[in-house]
Motif scaffolding. Structure first.
Motif, mmCIF file in Angstrom:
data_model
loop_
_atom_site.group_PDB
_atom_site.id
_atom_site.type_symbol
_atom_site.label_atom_id
_atom_site.label_comp_id
_atom_site.label_asym_id
_atom_site.label_seq_id
_atom_site.Cartn_x
_atom_site.Cartn_y
_atom_site.Cartn_z
ATOM 1 N N GLN A 180 0.828 -1.204 0.000
ATOM 2 C CA GLN A 180 0.000 0.000 0.000
ATOM 3 C C GLN A 180 0.865 1.256 0.000
ATOM 4 O O GLN A 180 0.584 2.201 -0.721
ATOM 5 C CB GLN A 180 -0.910 0.027 1.234
ATOM 6 C CG GLN A 180 -2.219 -0.704 1.006
ATOM 7 C CD GLN A 180 -3.064 -0.756 2.259
ATOM 8 O OE1 GLN A 180 -2.764 -0.084 3.234
ATOM 9 N NE2 GLN A 180 -4.095 -1.567 2.222
ATOM 10 N N GLN A 183 2.390 1.647 -3.344
ATOM 11 C CA GLN A 183 1.371 2.058 -4.303
ATOM 12 C C GLN A 183 1.042 3.544 -4.128
ATOM 13 O O GLN A 183 0.977 4.283 -5.109
ATOM 14 C CB GLN A 183 0.114 1.235 -4.033
ATOM 15 C CG GLN A 183 -0.658 0.900 -5.260
ATOM 16 C CD GLN A 183 -1.816 -0.036 -4.932
ATOM 17 O OE1 GLN A 183 -2.141 -0.240 -3.770
ATOM 18 N NE2 GLN A 183 -2.421 -0.574 -5.945
ATOM 19 N N GLN A 184 0.856 3.940 -2.864
ATOM 20 C CA GLN A 184 0.534 5.331 -2.611
ATOM 21 C C GLN A 184 1.679 6.232 -3.047
ATOM 22 O O GLN A 184 1.443 7.303 -3.587
ATOM 23 C CB GLN A 184 0.221 5.549 -1.126
ATOM 24 C CG GLN A 184 -1.198 5.127 -0.784
ATOM 25 C CD GLN A 184 -1.455 5.032 0.695
ATOM 26 O OE1 GLN A 184 -0.582 5.362 1.490
ATOM 27 N NE2 GLN A 184 -2.627 4.591 1.062
ATOM 28 N N SER A 186 3.740 5.717 -5.536
ATOM 29 C CA SER A 186 3.735 5.887 -6.988
ATOM 30 C C SER A 186 2.543 6.729 -7.428
ATOM 31 O O SER A 186 2.632 7.493 -8.376
ATOM 32 C CB SER A 186 3.742 4.531 -7.689
ATOM 33 O OG SER A 186 2.476 3.934 -7.632
ATOM 34 N N GLN A 187 1.403 6.598 -6.692
ATOM 35 C CA GLN A 187 0.258 7.439 -7.022
ATOM 36 C C GLN A 187 0.590 8.910 -6.786
ATOM 37 O O GLN A 187 0.224 9.767 -7.583
ATOM 38 C CB GLN A 187 -0.957 7.055 -6.160
ATOM 39 C CG GLN A 187 -1.699 5.852 -6.693
ATOM 40 C CD GLN A 187 -2.757 5.343 -5.729
ATOM 41 O OE1 GLN A 187 -2.918 5.899 -4.650
ATOM 42 N NE2 GLN A 187 -3.440 4.297 -6.125
ATOM 43 N N VAL A 188 1.286 9.159 -5.676
ATOM 44 C CA VAL A 188 1.648 10.539 -5.350
ATOM 45 C C VAL A 188 2.578 11.105 -6.421
ATOM 46 O O VAL A 188 2.396 12.230 -6.886
ATOM 47 C CB VAL A 188 2.305 10.620 -3.952
ATOM 48 C CG1 VAL A 188 3.005 11.958 -3.758
ATOM 49 C CG2 VAL A 188 1.256 10.432 -2.873
ATOM 50 N N SER A 189 3.551 10.296 -6.888
ATOM 51 C CA SER A 189 4.492 10.840 -7.876
ATOM 52 C C SER A 189 3.794 11.060 -9.218
ATOM 53 O O SER A 189 4.088 12.025 -9.916
ATOM 54 C CB SER A 189 5.720 9.944 -8.018
ATOM 55 O OG SER A 189 5.385 8.761 -8.684
ATOM 56 N N THR A 190 2.833 10.176 -9.575
ATOM 57 C CA THR A 190 2.053 10.392 -10.797
ATOM 58 C C THR A 190 1.262 11.689 -10.691
ATOM 59 O O THR A 190 1.212 12.493 -11.625
ATOM 60 C CB THR A 190 1.081 9.215 -11.028
ATOM 61 O OG1 THR A 190 1.824 8.017 -10.980
ATOM 62 C CG2 THR A 190 0.383 9.339 -12.365
ATOM 63 N N LEU A 191 0.648 11.869 -9.511
ATOM 64 C CA LEU A 191 -0.143 13.082 -9.273
ATOM 65 C C LEU A 191 0.738 14.325 -9.364
ATOM 66 O O LEU A 191 0.358 15.329 -9.963
ATOM 67 C CB LEU A 191 -0.789 12.986 -7.890
ATOM 68 C CG LEU A 191 -2.004 13.848 -7.645
ATOM 69 C CD1 LEU A 191 -3.150 13.423 -8.558
ATOM 70 C CD2 LEU A 191 -2.437 13.749 -6.190
ATOM 71 N N THR A 194 1.429 15.073 -12.933
ATOM 72 C CA THR A 194 0.251 15.644 -13.578
ATOM 73 C C THR A 194 0.084 17.104 -13.179
ATOM 74 O O THR A 194 -0.171 17.963 -14.029
ATOM 75 C CB THR A 194 -1.003 14.836 -13.181
ATOM 76 O OG1 THR A 194 -0.778 13.482 -13.526
ATOM 77 C CG2 THR A 194 -2.239 15.350 -13.889
ATOM 78 N N THR A 269 -10.059 13.125 -16.994
ATOM 79 C CA THR A 269 -9.150 12.064 -17.417
ATOM 80 C C THR A 269 -7.934 12.674 -18.115
ATOM 81 O O THR A 269 -8.018 13.761 -18.699
ATOM 82 C CB THR A 269 -9.856 11.059 -18.349
ATOM 83 O OG1 THR A 269 -8.972 9.954 -18.599
ATOM 84 C CG2 THR A 269 -10.241 11.675 -19.697
#
Ligand SMILES: [Zn+2]
Length: 320
Positions: A180, A183-184, A186-191, A194, A269
């Motif tokens: 978790q 995952q979080q 990598s989600q943070v770095s994607t965010l 963006t 999106t």
């Protein structure tokens, strides 16, 4: 008096051991003590001093929050270890001890509580064949009949099963938390990517509603000119709706770019955009038809005004 008083911005950072009796003067910051404070390793005088300071200093308060975050992640920094045999034996002994203690504590309660006589159906087995004795009592003759070594083996296996389950459960839980956290992360770095891409130097087109459409939308091209973003807001009946974004090329053909699910009235999106973008004169958003084989209704459109050129995409950094 204190080295912290003398410490200035350019002085090298000094670390001190908690409990040495030094007390930070009023007005100085307490950054050196923050780690010790968060770990609960300070003596009471230092602890009180920090608490008083934190009430008036947001800078040190932020440091405390940061340190707490770091310390919360420490368990995940350690590699999972297999317990050694003596650790297992010590655990088994503690479980056996606590089970005995629980049994002894429960004994008086059992003596007081009397069960009502069981109702026996005529067809069922007579109750006399199953004497209602406590589990521990019924176990004793059976245990006594076994050789001592086997008895120990049995007892150990009874204890080992819950222990093993506990170890598996905690191990699985730890692994789950680790994944978790990863995952979080990598989600943070994607965010973050963006946000960086669409925060500055992005091209932004407010799309025009077609006909009596109550849908609103914004089409954006990221600063890197390689990623697009579509945001749509709906009102009225169609708050849950699937939309399709398409580019209109110089021949007037619709080229699909992305699909967007709008839930509860809004949706966003991001999608990769290709080199054809320089070819597009317009973008259109169509409501995806419920029945297949029919054309979607165009609800939004926007002119791109040739803002993108594939030769020098970064040069066109001003939105209309
Ligand atoms: Zn401070």
């Amino acid at each position: 008096m204190s080295d912290i008083l003398k410490r200035t911005g350019e002085a090298p950072r000094r670390y001190r051991i908690a409990g040495s009796g030094q007390v930070t003067p009023v007005g100085g910051h307490v950054e050196d003590l923050v780690s010790g404070y968060v770990l609960g390793a300070l003596d009471p005088a230092e602890h009180d001093l920090i608490e008083r300071h934190l009430r008036v200093c947001s800078r040190c308060d932020r440091r405390v929050a940061e340190e707490r975050n770091v310390i919360a992640l420490l368990p995940f920094a350690a590699a999972p270890a297999t317990p050694t045999l003596d650790v297992k034996v010590a655990l088994l002994a503690r479980i056996a001890h606590s089970q005995r203690a629980a049994q002894e504590a429960a004994l008086p309660v059992r003596a007081v509580r009397t069960l009502p006589p069981a109702v026996t159906l005529p067809a069922s087995r007579p109750q006399a064949t199953l004497p209602p004795v406590a589990a521990s009592e019924s176990m004793q003759p059976w245990l006594a009949a076994l050789p001592a070594s086997s008895r120990f083996g049995r007892a150990a296996s009874y204890l080992a099963v819950p222990l093993l389950m506990a170890l598996i459960a905690t191990g699985a839980w730890g692994m789950q938390l680790r994944s978790q956290v990863a995952q979080q992360g990598s989600q943070v770095s994607t965010l973050q990517q963006t946000v960086a891409n669409f925060g500055t130097n992005a091209l932004s087109y407010t799309l025009t509603p077609t006909g009596d459409s109550q849908t609103q939308g914004v089409f954006q091209i990221g600063a890197n000119r390689r990623e697009g973003m579509l945001t749509v807001q709906t009102q009225g009946e169609s708050i849950d709706q699937v939309f399709e974004l398409a580019g209109v090329n110089s021949k007037g053909e619709l080229v699909p770019m992305a699909q967007l699910d709008v839930k509860d009235g809004s949706g966003t999106t991001t999608f990769p955009i290709n080199d054809l973008l320089s070819d597009y004169t317009q973008v259109k958003v169509q409501a995806k038809p419920v029945a297949t084989g029919t054309d979607g209704e165009t609800v939004l459109s926007g002119d791109l005004n040739g803002a993108i050129s594939s030769e020098n995409p970064a040069a066109n950094s001003t939105a209309p």
